[in-house]
Design a protein around this motif. Sequence first.
Motif, mmCIF file in Angstrom:
data_model
loop_
_atom_site.group_PDB
_atom_site.id
_atom_site.type_symbol
_atom_site.label_atom_id
_atom_site.label_comp_id
_atom_site.label_asym_id
_atom_site.label_seq_id
_atom_site.Cartn_x
_atom_site.Cartn_y
_atom_site.Cartn_z
ATOM 1 N N ALA A 4 0.692 -1.136 -0.130
ATOM 2 C CA ALA A 4 0.033 0.081 0.202
ATOM 3 C C ALA A 4 0.779 1.223 -0.165
ATOM 4 C CB ALA A 4 -0.765 0.194 1.355
ATOM 5 N N ALA A 5 0.255 2.209 -0.544
ATOM 6 C CA ALA A 5 1.065 3.558 -0.477
ATOM 7 C C ALA A 5 0.141 4.674 0.022
ATOM 8 C CB ALA A 5 1.776 3.881 -1.739
ATOM 9 N N CYS A 6 0.726 5.729 0.461
ATOM 10 C CA CYS A 6 0.038 7.206 0.523
ATOM 11 C C CYS A 6 0.860 8.145 -0.266
ATOM 12 C CB CYS A 6 0.281 7.723 2.131
ATOM 13 S SG CYS A 6 -0.404 9.008 2.172
ATOM 14 N N LEU A 7 0.004 8.655 -1.199
ATOM 15 C CA LEU A 7 0.438 9.373 -2.462
ATOM 16 C C LEU A 7 -0.092 10.660 -2.431
ATOM 17 C CD1 LEU A 7 -0.609 6.661 -5.267
ATOM 18 C CD2 LEU A 7 1.831 6.928 -4.060
ATOM 19 N N LYS A 8 0.737 11.642 -2.882
ATOM 20 C CA LYS A 8 0.648 13.056 -3.069
ATOM 21 C C LYS A 8 -0.552 13.524 -3.945
ATOM 22 C CE LYS A 8 5.313 14.621 -2.048
ATOM 23 N NZ LYS A 8 6.262 15.306 -2.643
ATOM 24 N N LEU A 9 -1.496 14.279 -3.702
ATOM 25 C CA LEU A 9 -2.475 14.753 -4.647
ATOM 26 C C LEU A 9 -2.130 16.325 -5.007
ATOM 27 C CD1 LEU A 9 -5.856 13.092 -3.497
ATOM 28 C CD2 LEU A 9 -4.305 12.367 -5.328
ATOM 29 N N PHE A 10 -2.792 16.762 -6.157
ATOM 30 C CA PHE A 10 -2.504 18.192 -6.398
ATOM 31 C C PHE A 10 -3.718 18.845 -6.656
ATOM 32 C CE2 PHE A 10 1.305 15.926 -6.862
ATOM 33 C CZ PHE A 10 2.554 16.759 -6.659
ATOM 34 N N PRO A 11 -3.838 20.208 -6.715
ATOM 35 C CA PRO A 11 -5.131 20.809 -7.417
ATOM 36 C C PRO A 11 -5.321 20.479 -8.860
ATOM 37 C CG PRO A 11 -3.670 22.360 -6.173
ATOM 38 C CD PRO A 11 -2.722 20.981 -6.386
ATOM 39 N N ARG A 12 -6.471 20.311 -9.023
ATOM 40 C CA ARG A 12 -6.810 20.185 -10.578
ATOM 41 C C ARG A 12 -6.784 21.271 -11.268
ATOM 42 N NH1 ARG A 12 -12.422 17.418 -11.871
ATOM 43 N NH2 ARG A 12 -11.271 17.020 -13.937
ATOM 44 N N PRO A 13 -6.152 21.354 -12.684
ATOM 45 C CA PRO A 13 -5.766 22.558 -13.411
ATOM 46 C C PRO A 13 -7.292 23.128 -13.823
ATOM 47 C CG PRO A 13 -4.677 20.641 -14.164
ATOM 48 C CD PRO A 13 -5.331 20.329 -13.286
ATOM 49 N N ALA A 14 -7.266 24.363 -13.664
ATOM 50 C CA ALA A 14 -8.782 24.948 -14.308
ATOM 51 C C ALA A 14 -8.706 25.254 -15.562
ATOM 52 C CB ALA A 14 -8.895 26.249 -13.472
#
Length: 480
Positions: A218-228
């Motif tokens: 298992a892994a905890c991964l980074k998320l980012f803002p969705r491009p507008a």
Amino acid sequence: MDARSPKTTDFDTLKRRLADALGAKAIVDSAEAMTPYLAEQRRRYQGAAPFVVRSASTEEVATTVTLCREAGVPVVPQGGNTGLVAGGIPFAETPAVLVNLERMNRVRDLDATDYSITVEAGCILQKVQEAAAEADRLFPLSLGAEGSCQIGGNLSTNAGGVHVLRYGNMRDLVLGLEVVLPDGRVWDGLKALRKDNTGYALKHLFVGAEGTLGIITAACLKLFPRPAETEVAFVAVTDPAAAVELLGRARAATGDRVNAFELIPRIGLDFALKHVEGIEDPLSEPSDWYALVELASGRADGSLRESLEEFLGTAVEDGLVSDAALAANERQAQAFWAIREGIVEAQKFEGGSIKHDISVAVSKTPEFITRATALVKEMVPGIRPVPFGHVGDGNIHFNLSQPEGADREAYLARWDAVNEAVHELVVSMGGSISAEHGIGYMKAAENARFKSDVEMDLMRAVKHALDPDGLMNPGKVLER
């Protein structure tokens, strides 16, 4: 003791013990049912195993590793089996149990505030992308096999893809890991911390290790803002040097909002036009080289389009660019990207293809392409180089289609000799013989040939410290 001298070869007894512990549905042992797990992606290697274990939980993986260790039997972990270096394939010369993680496919947690997602290793990459999108977040890893590759494999090979320029490789996208160690213990490092300065960063040992040090569950991964706002352009450039210059201008003009920057040769576009349905040439006049440029911003105010038009206009005036098509909508943007993906598919119809996944410094990519092209043309008259890919991060897929009319098998028989020559050039230029596909079985000998004695000693020391019996994915990354 090592993987070449197991304590027992009584696989029937081991299979019964595993079936008792995990349930019969976890065991795949018929030749027909095992075929998909043993078929290597490029058909260069044929796998072999007494049976396959489809573990459904971390506890089941730990049990499998423990029982195999007690029996002295090697373990080969496998994700979506989309790898290109035979890293997840067991071989007959070292009988091993294949552990496939496809049943471990849950999204355990998603924290939109923390911009993190925790998933099991068997999660399909596309599923992770979709889960992030549902929470109005972005998981940026994107590659051709995203509909079938799994997160565990992405981590184990330190996958790259088209957005490395902006977001980094898989190593840059992971916050924490859960790993079953070679002795059967479980390391729970599933933290979502952005800063943790408490000693060795253990997670980085397992990212890129291709299952030779343990099995990522298992892994905890980074998320980012969705491009507008996203802008995509298909640009005719004079040569690869002009493409590199254009990349620098794009980064400066947009405040470093370049998502992807892909190099495409005319021969690649011609192959795609010929063999892939729906591909169209975006420009009226042919060019020897093209760049596929994608920009993204969190603001939907039209400024990104203005920046794109401005720096492309200047590039035309300066002679770097001869023409460009800017996507008017999402459909057209997808059509531009279909050309990039079509190059991969189209090469299959042009006979044998000798492939390289290399990287050099971005500034050296034009020199590499020039020198490598001259090198292989001298070795194989009539050879058709198709250098394409992630020039934005220096990763060129230097694929070589056979001469027209040549015998496919005779041409592919030269794979090792051509690889060796190209890799020698890459290393002489300070580059890497594997940029994003990993080492696996296919490049283990080459890796040992080019790395220094100090590097190899350090890698072997790490391997021995964590896997002294040599039972985790033997023969991969490090030669046996």
